[in-house]
Write a protein that holds these residues in place. Structure first.
Motif, PDB file in Angstrom:
ATOM      1  N   UNK A 272      -2.690  41.867  60.474  1.00  0.00           N
ATOM      2  CA  UNK A 272      -3.471  42.424  59.370  1.00  0.00           C
ATOM      3  C   UNK A 272      -3.057  43.864  59.089  1.00  0.00           C
TER       4      UNK A 272
ATOM      5  N   UNK B 215       0.334  43.764  57.344  1.00  0.00           N
ATOM      6  CA  UNK B 215       0.306  43.284  55.956  1.00  0.00           C
ATOM      7  C   UNK B 215      -0.451  44.224  55.030  1.00  0.00           C
TER       8      UNK B 215
ATOM      9  N   UNK C 138      -3.689  44.675  55.083  1.00  0.00           N
ATOM     10  CA  UNK C 138      -5.064  44.227  54.858  1.00  0.00           C
ATOM     11  C   UNK C 138      -6.043  45.104  55.636  1.00  0.00           C
TER      12      UNK C 138
ATOM     13  N   UNK D 246      -1.249  49.209  51.353  1.00  0.00           N
ATOM     14  CA  UNK D 246      -1.950  48.031  50.859  1.00  0.00           C
ATOM     15  C   UNK D 246      -0.919  46.916  50.849  1.00  0.00           C
ATOM     16  N   UNK D 247      -1.345  45.650  50.678  1.00  0.00           N
ATOM     17  CA  UNK D 247      -0.354  44.579  50.726  1.00  0.00           C
ATOM     18  C   UNK D 247       0.792  44.821  49.726  1.00  0.00           C
TER      19      UNK D 247
ATOM     20  N   UNK E 292       4.361  44.142  47.484  1.00  0.00           N
ATOM     21  CA  UNK E 292       4.884  42.980  46.738  1.00  0.00           C
ATOM     22  C   UNK E 292       5.913  42.197  47.534  1.00  0.00           C
TER      23      UNK E 292
ATOM     24  N   UNK F 118       4.581  38.227  52.031  1.00  0.00           N
ATOM     25  CA  UNK F 118       3.662  37.098  51.854  1.00  0.00           C
ATOM     26  C   UNK F 118       3.107  36.762  53.222  1.00  0.00           C
TER      27      UNK F 118
END
Lengths: 275, 258
Positions: free
Chosen positions: A52, A55, A57, A74-75, A77, A80
């Motif tokens: 987390x 990524x 999150x 933040x996540x 681009x 995934x």
């Protein structure tokens, strides 16, 4: 090989003062382009917390994560994530096709590119024929394939997988492991794969990051140079597989003391019972 | 399947039998309180089909629908804001619970004072009373969105209106629709009460007027119509709900099976 993901001095503490719970302490490793890295550790050691933080999150308490030298706040681009709970991660109100397409719409891709990518990704996981169905009409293994297709269509530079096959039966699990290896080659993506299953970690990875019990730190990074392509039967019959597996197993279960001077080829005394 | 057919047959047969029993037991009734069903149906036809459909039924339905739809829009919109913002939720919580606790009848004097006896008063009070269950359910539905759903949506950077309409609202829709169902029955009740207290037309108004003029069969025809309307609305609601929430019922059935 160039580094794609760098995790440096990453720490996460929940709460504060006496109630403080240190989940992650000083995690440090990097993932190179095209690599398949597994993360293993004793259960409850904070693997999911780590993923987390990586990524974006969850905000780490200290240290940093960088994707291509850019700090992850933040996540991003280029990332995934495939979750363990496929039935909560897919949107049941959307068709399979729409589930895969929604992140692409959010990215602002035109409808032709979207259609093509959705088709390609569903095809790669062998589910093109289910595109008009809803997730709940599919078996667990198929649902997780949809989640993988969604990640593939997103064309991430790095694919994070959080115990993706933990709640899938053994047979399907082996198929999905091979599917992951195959699509990773096909799409040329880098994978960071968190699992508590040591066999799985060894079977899939180029390198394995072994975490210590909480507060989790990196105990050891094991290079896993089994020949590729890997095969569920042949690879697992190799003596090298067995010794790697044994080595990682000991590293995970023997709590925090490092097996000093021991290499994967050495015979180690196996301790029954953890800690 | 045969068991299911039996149940459907019974479901139809029981009401038919009850109506038949009512019809027969009340025929030739001399009680002024319980006129024969035959008489009631005569009045029902004369009132609701022949003369009063446009003058009483339509105004009632119009008030009901406008008040209810406004409540749906405001309730879902407000609920979204409250569900997404913890601060907004904390700030408004006491107020929301105070307002939704006011019995609808207690608001009538205020509504009449504010809007007089016209349609605005009725639409206001129908909307006001219907608002709270929808608002509260939307708030809790949005707030309770599964964390994996939220994380997935974050990871794939699905934002703005797309996030709202493709993820947040559908995820909360089972809660929202449950609130709308509660509100629909409230709206019907409030429609009738508001028409009985201050109105010059409408089904509620007519029913009370008939009772005051000892036109008991007319009064009964109003009650029967209100019952039928409630039933039809509920049927239409259930039908729509099944279509919108098919995924929800199906995925829950699937989860229970595994």
């Amino acid at each position: 090989m160039t580094q794609i993901l760098t995790v440096s001095a990453l720490g996460k503490t929940y709460g504060r003062d006496q109630n403080a719970h240190v989940a992650l302490a000083d995690i440090e490793f990097e993932v190179r382009r095209g690599e398949f890295v597994s993360v293993v550790g004793p259960s409850g050691c904070g693997k999911t917390t780590l993923l987390k933080c990586i990524s974006g999150l969850l905000k780490p308490s200290s240290g940093r994560v960088e994707l291509h030298g850019q700090p992850v706040l933040e996540p991003p681009t280029g990332m995934a994530l495939v979750f363990q709970d496929y039935n909560r991660s897919l949107y049941p109100w959307l068709t399979v096709e729409k589930n895969v397409a929604l992140p692409l719409e959010a990215r602002g891709l035109d409808s032709r590119t979207r259609r093509q990518r959705v088709h390609e990704a569903l095809d790669a996981v062998g589910l093109e024929h289910t595109k008009r169905r809803r997730p709940y009409q599919l078996s667990g293994g198929m649902q997780q394939r949809v989640a993988i297709a969604r990640a593939l269509a997103y064309r991430p530079e790095i694919l994070l997988m959080d115990e993706p096959f933990a709640s899938i039966d053994a047979q399907t699990r082996a198929e999905l492991e091979d599917l992951t290896l195959r699509t990773r080659d096909q799409f040329g993506i880098t994978v960071l794969f968190v699992t508590h299953d040591i066999d799985e970690a060894v079977y899939l990875a180029d390198r394995i990051v072994v975490l210590t019990p909480p507060p989790a730190g990196v105990k050891e990074i094991v290079t896993c140079d089994l020949p590729r392509p890997r095969d569920q039967i042949q690879t697992k019959e190799l003596a090298q597989f067995a010794s790697l597996r044994g080595y990682v197993y000991r590293a995970v279960t023997k709590s925090r003391e490092t097996p000093e001077g021991s290499g994967p080829s050495e015979q180690l005394h196996v301790e029954a019972g953890v800690e | 399947m045969t068991r299911r057919r039996w149940l459907v047959a019974l479901e139809i047969a029981v009401p038919v039998a009850l109506v038949a029993a009512w019809w027969m037991s009340s025929s030739g009734s001399s009680s002024i309180y319980f006129p024969s069903l035959h008489q009631i149906m005569d009045r029902f036809w004369a009132n609701w089909v022949e003369t009063r459909f446009a003058s009483d039924v339509l105004p009632s339905l119009k008030r009901l629908l406008i008040g209810y739809i406004v409540a749906c829009v405001v309730g879902v919109g407000g609920g979204l804001v409250l569900g997404l913002s913890r601060i907004a939720r904390r700030l408004t919580e006491p107020l929301v619970h105070f307002f939704r606790s006011i019995p609808s009848a207690a608001l009538l004097p205020f509504a009449i004072l504010l809007f007089g006896l016209g349609d605005a008063m009725k639409v206001f009070i129908i909307g006001f009373v219907s608002l709270w269950p929808i608002l509260l359910n939307t708030t809790s539905g949005v707030d309770d969105t599964d964390e994996v759903v939220v994380q997935t949506t974050d990871v794939y950077r699905i934002k703005g209106p797309r996030r709202l309409f493709m993820v947040v609202l559908p995820a909360a829709s089972p809660h929202i629709i449950a609130g709308m169902r509660t509100s629909l029955s409230l709206a019907i009740i409030v429609m009738i009460i508001s028409e009985m207290v201050g109105s010059t037309n409408g089904i509620g108004y007519f029913t009370l007027q008939a009772q005051r003029g000892f036109a008991v069969a007319d009064m009964w025809s109003g009650i029967v119509l209100l019952g039928l309307l409630g039933y039809i609305f509920n049927l239409a609601f259930t039908f729509t709900e099944r279509r919108i929430l098919r995924w929800y019922h199906a995925s829950r059935a699937g989860a229970a099976a595994t």
